[in-house]
Scaffold this active site. Structure first.
Site, short mmCIF file in Angstrom:
data_model
loop_
_atom_site.label_atom_id
_atom_site.label_comp_id
_atom_site.label_asym_id
_atom_site.label_seq_id
_atom_site.Cartn_x
_atom_site.Cartn_y
_atom_site.Cartn_z
N LYS A 1 0.83 -1.19 0.00
CA LYS A 1 0.00 0.00 0.00
C LYS A 1 0.87 1.26 0.00
O LYS A 1 2.03 1.22 0.42
CB LYS A 1 -0.86 0.04 1.27
CG LYS A 1 -1.94 -1.03 1.37
CD LYS A 1 -2.68 -0.88 2.69
CE LYS A 1 -3.76 -1.94 2.86
NZ LYS A 1 -4.88 -1.77 1.93
N ARG B 1 -10.40 -11.49 1.88
CA ARG B 1 -11.28 -12.50 1.28
C ARG B 1 -10.62 -13.87 1.28
O ARG B 1 -11.30 -14.89 1.28
CB ARG B 1 -11.66 -12.06 -0.14
CG ARG B 1 -10.52 -11.95 -1.11
CD ARG B 1 -10.84 -11.12 -2.33
NE ARG B 1 -11.00 -9.71 -2.00
CZ ARG B 1 -11.35 -8.77 -2.87
NH1 ARG B 1 -11.58 -9.08 -4.14
NH2 ARG B 1 -11.47 -7.52 -2.49
#
Length: 526
Positions: A304, A378
């Site tokens: 990120k 996920r």
């Protein structure tokens, strides 16, 4: 997970390699031992039929009509002065409106807080929370009253408990701790209010506090192993509860490649935590809450940007809220059967971390082409869903996760996104959101979105390259690992897990979103 400054879709996962022995150790290097530093004390909440005229008086009002105040030491002269102030200020008792008065009678301050007309539970709670925030600097006892019917004072006390929360345990220089003088709630049936508060609302406030504390902690203090330790401590002595923990060795043995894979770039080993509560009268099959527990999300190899990355300590908010909800249900002895599963990992870049393009395998043997290491939530949920389905045979599964920046763009911080295949479960969740004040907005699970996660070399891939409905694609991916016959829903809380400014029930910081919602869902029509 997302943060307000990083609107990034979440998570990743990879095939676990055998980690070197040195990487198997959980170390903080922080000099801070989890659970040994406490927040400043809060005001204790009590209930009484009357209270002396001293300190701060808070009056909850549904309109411009002042309720009876004889029991809190307000005489006719003081009452006339308050009524004149109400008229002059045109105070109408609108929800969460306030009017602060000083120099009237023996009270150092009189604070009027609006509830809105015919207030139900949530309105009374919000008024109590608003009062807590307004009087936090008043170093005096507080008396809170209103035109309560029966045990309604308990609902105002519940709001006060949520509203006065703070996370200030690491402040050491010029620390200005809020006042800790008691608050006494007067009005209605005080004995009944005391009983209802202890049995129903204090446990729920405790569950919210646990979730907020876990999510507010820095990642050098709360990581997978210490998250487990904190939860064990919170549930110590609570009847009807069993706790199961899988370490990396146990998960590898079960073939849980996605959960272990996400954390293999970190020296802090992944964990799967299951907290089960079976109350008297609960259904045979549990309701399962399965939460994303990324204790820090750097993005892994798909790193990120640095700006805002510090908020990634809260990427385990979903997991924190599942255990908070079960703590509330267990402490209140609710007649329900629930299991909270926290899929815990730290997503870090490292020579041992998984790489974009890796193929990983879940517990059931399904394969995933991992294209983005920052779409990891996920992945941990894939194994967690398969595990809870296999081990606990739940009647329904609800996932909760700070999953995508896409949902923030769609709903901002007003709603969490609801994705569901089962209409009955969706309706129950929407109703629970309205009752609890943690509101949801139904989002689409169109069948064509599912095609976007098809992989050329594996069963599915964890992202859809290019533009697309990111939140829906993430939900389709998670649902792929839940049998079509099992009622399933997914809550994307990326826009609501953190409050940038205070609201009546949610002070600034990590919100604990989902505890109140899941608690209400489990209780059904209560």
């Amino acid at each position: 997970m997302r943060t307000k400054s990083l609107l990034l879709a979440a998570c990743l996962s990879l095939a676990p390699l055998a980690a070197p022995a040195a990487l198997a150790q959980d170390v903080t290097g922080s000099g801070v031992v989890p659970g040994t530093v406490a927040n400043s004390a809060e005001r204790p909440i009590g209930f009484a039929a009357s209270a002396p005229a001293k300190g701060v008086l808070v009056v909850l009002m549904a309109d411009a009509t002042l309720p009876a105040l004889d029991a809190v030491g307000v005489g006719s002269g003081e009452r006339a002065a308050i009524e004149a102030a109400i008229a002059n200020a045109k105070f109408e008792g609108k929800a969460n409106a306030t009017l602060s008065l000083r120099g009237i009678g023996a009270h150092s301050r009189i604070l009027l807080v609006g509830t809105g007309a015919a207030p139900a539970m949530l309105a009374l709670a919000e008024a109590g929370g608003k009062a807590a925030q307004e009087v936090k600097s008043d170093a005096q006892p507080v008396t809170l009253t209103g035109a309560f019917a029966g045990a309604q004072g308990a609902e105002a006390g519940y709001g006060f408990a949520l509203g006065q929360y703070r996370f200030d345990r690491y402040k050491t220089v010029d620390r200005k701790a809020p006042a800790t003088d008691a608050v006494t709630i007067v009005g209605g049936d005080s004995a009944a209010a005391r009983s209802v508060f202890a049995a129903r609302w204090q446990p729920l406030a405790d569950g919210v506090r646990l979730s907020r504390d876990l999510a507010n902690e820095p990642a050098n203090v709360v990581y997978p192993e210490s998250f487990v330790a904190e939860v064990r401590q919170a549930f110590a002595g609570v009847p009807g509860v069993t706790i199961e923990v899988l370490d990396e060795a146990a998960m590898r043995k079960l073939g849980m490649g996605t959960l272990v894979g996400v954390g293999q770039g970190s020296p802090r080993g992944s964990r799967l935590l299951a907290v089960r509560y079976r109350g008297a009268g609960g259904e045979a099959a549990p309701l399962a809450f399965v939460g994303k527990g990324i204790t820090f999300d750097s993005g892994g190899i798909s790193l990120k940007p640095g700006s805002g990355m510090w908020d990634m300590k809260g990427d385990m908010s979903g997991a924190a809220s599942t255990v908070g909800a079960v703590l509330s249900l267990a402490k209140s002895k609710a007649p329900v059967h629930v299991v909270a599963v926290a899929a815990l990992a730290e997503n870090m870049p490292d020579g041992n971390a998984q790489r974009p393009g890796d193929v990983v395998r879940t517990m059931s043997g399904k394969t995933i082409e991992m294209l983005n290491a920052d779409a990891e939530g996920r992945l941990v949920l894939a194994d967690a869903n398969e595990y809870v389905a296999d081990k606990y045979k739940p009647r329904a599964i609800v996932n909760i996760a700070t999953l995508t920046g896409s949902i923030v763009g769609a709903l901002d911080d007003q709603y969490a996104g609801l994705f569901a295949r089962d209409e009955a479960l969706a309706a129950q969740l929407l109703a629970a959101g309205t009752t609890s004040g943690e509101e949801l907005w139904r989002m689409p699970l169109h069948k064509n979105y599912a095609k976007k996660i098809e992989s050329d070399i594996a069963d599915v891939r964890n992202i859809a390259p290019g533009a697309g409905p990111g939140a829906s694609i993430g939900a389709h991916f998670i649902g792929y690992f839940v049998a079509e016959t099992t009622p399933w829903a997914h809550l994307d809380i990326a826009g609501v897990n953190q409050a940038d400014s205070a609201s009546p029930l949610v002070p600034k910081g990590m919100s604990g979103f989902g505890v109140r919602l899941l608690d209400q869902l489990a209780r059904g029509g209560e």
